[in-house]
Design a protein around this motif. Structure first.
Motif: not given
Length: 243
Positions: A123-133
């Motif tokens: 949820a947090a990464m979607r707001e900032s444009g992406g990320g890796s889990i």
């Protein structure tokens, strides 16, 4: 010269010791600002004090409130780019002797904890444009270990969770992958008898236990842009065991 995750903010759960701490150190060495989240807040802060720029925070990964608080704190300090669900516990026993509480504890920490981490992080990464889990499973979840029906079930569940969640959020730029460590030298393996350790190592094609930093290397790869076209993948770090 910056590292391959330079300037990114990473959260690692269960990182006050063992594999989690090795992951936190490796990410920090490659330029990430790391938050160490652990059930033992004092140990998390002590571990963070040894890593430049790191922070430690108490977190029960089975608590929706705690996990969300960690994600919110990361966002408030500049963003969330990497989240590693590493927290774990074991309560080994045969089917005949395992209690319901021991089953629920292990499944809760590993599977519920990973799900809560994935949900909050994506949820947090979607707001900032992406990320890796990156989710930490285990080879026990691939082929099962006697006396670990709770642990093996939870670790197998993490693989299914990883793949399902990865399909949901790939188009948002969020990648979700998993690592399955095999026999790794940690306080848990240190408790094995020399005979049991030797017997297990003999079953591994590479004929040795792995080191925590070898797991950390796989996590770093999945956390970085080196794996930019990978999601829903499961990397085995087990010296060839079970292949």
């Amino acid at each position: 010269m910056g590292g391959i995750v330079d300037g990114r903010h990473a959260v690692v759960t269960g990182a006050a010791q063992g594999i989690g701490l090795a992951i936190a150190r490796r990410l920090a060495a490659e330029g990430a600002r790391v938050t160490i989240a652990d059930l033992d807040g004092d140990r998390a802060e002590a571990a963070a004090a040894e890593i430049p720029g790191a922070a430690g925070i108490a977190c029960d990964v089975t608590s929706e409130v705690d996990v969300q608080a960690v994600a919110d704190r990361a966002l408030g300090s500049g963003g969330l780019d990497i989240w590693v669900n590493n927290a774990g516990v074991t309560k080994d026993a045969s089917l005949r002797k395992m209690t319901l509480d021991d089953f629920d504890l292990v499944v809760g920490v590993h599977l519920r904890g990973t799900w809560l981490g994935v949900r909050a992080a994506q949820a947090a990464m979607r707001e900032s444009g992406g990320g890796s889990i990156v989710n930490i499973s285990s080879l026990s979840g691939k082929f099962g270990n006697p006396g670990q029906t709770n642990y093996s079930a939870a670790k197998a569940g993490i693989v299914g969770l990883t793949k399902a969640a990865a399909k949901e959020v790939a188009h948002h730029g969020v990648r979700i992958n998993a690592v399955q460590p095999g026999l790794i030298r940690t306080p848990m393996t240190a408790a094995m008898t020399p005979e049991a350790l030797a017997a297990t190592e003999a079953s591994i094609p590479m004929r040795r236990a792995g080191e925590p930093d070898e797991v950390a290397g796989a996590v770093l790869f999945l956390a970085s842009d080196l794996s930019s076209y990978m999601t829903g993948a499961v990397l085995e770090v087990g010296g060839g065991r079970g292949m």
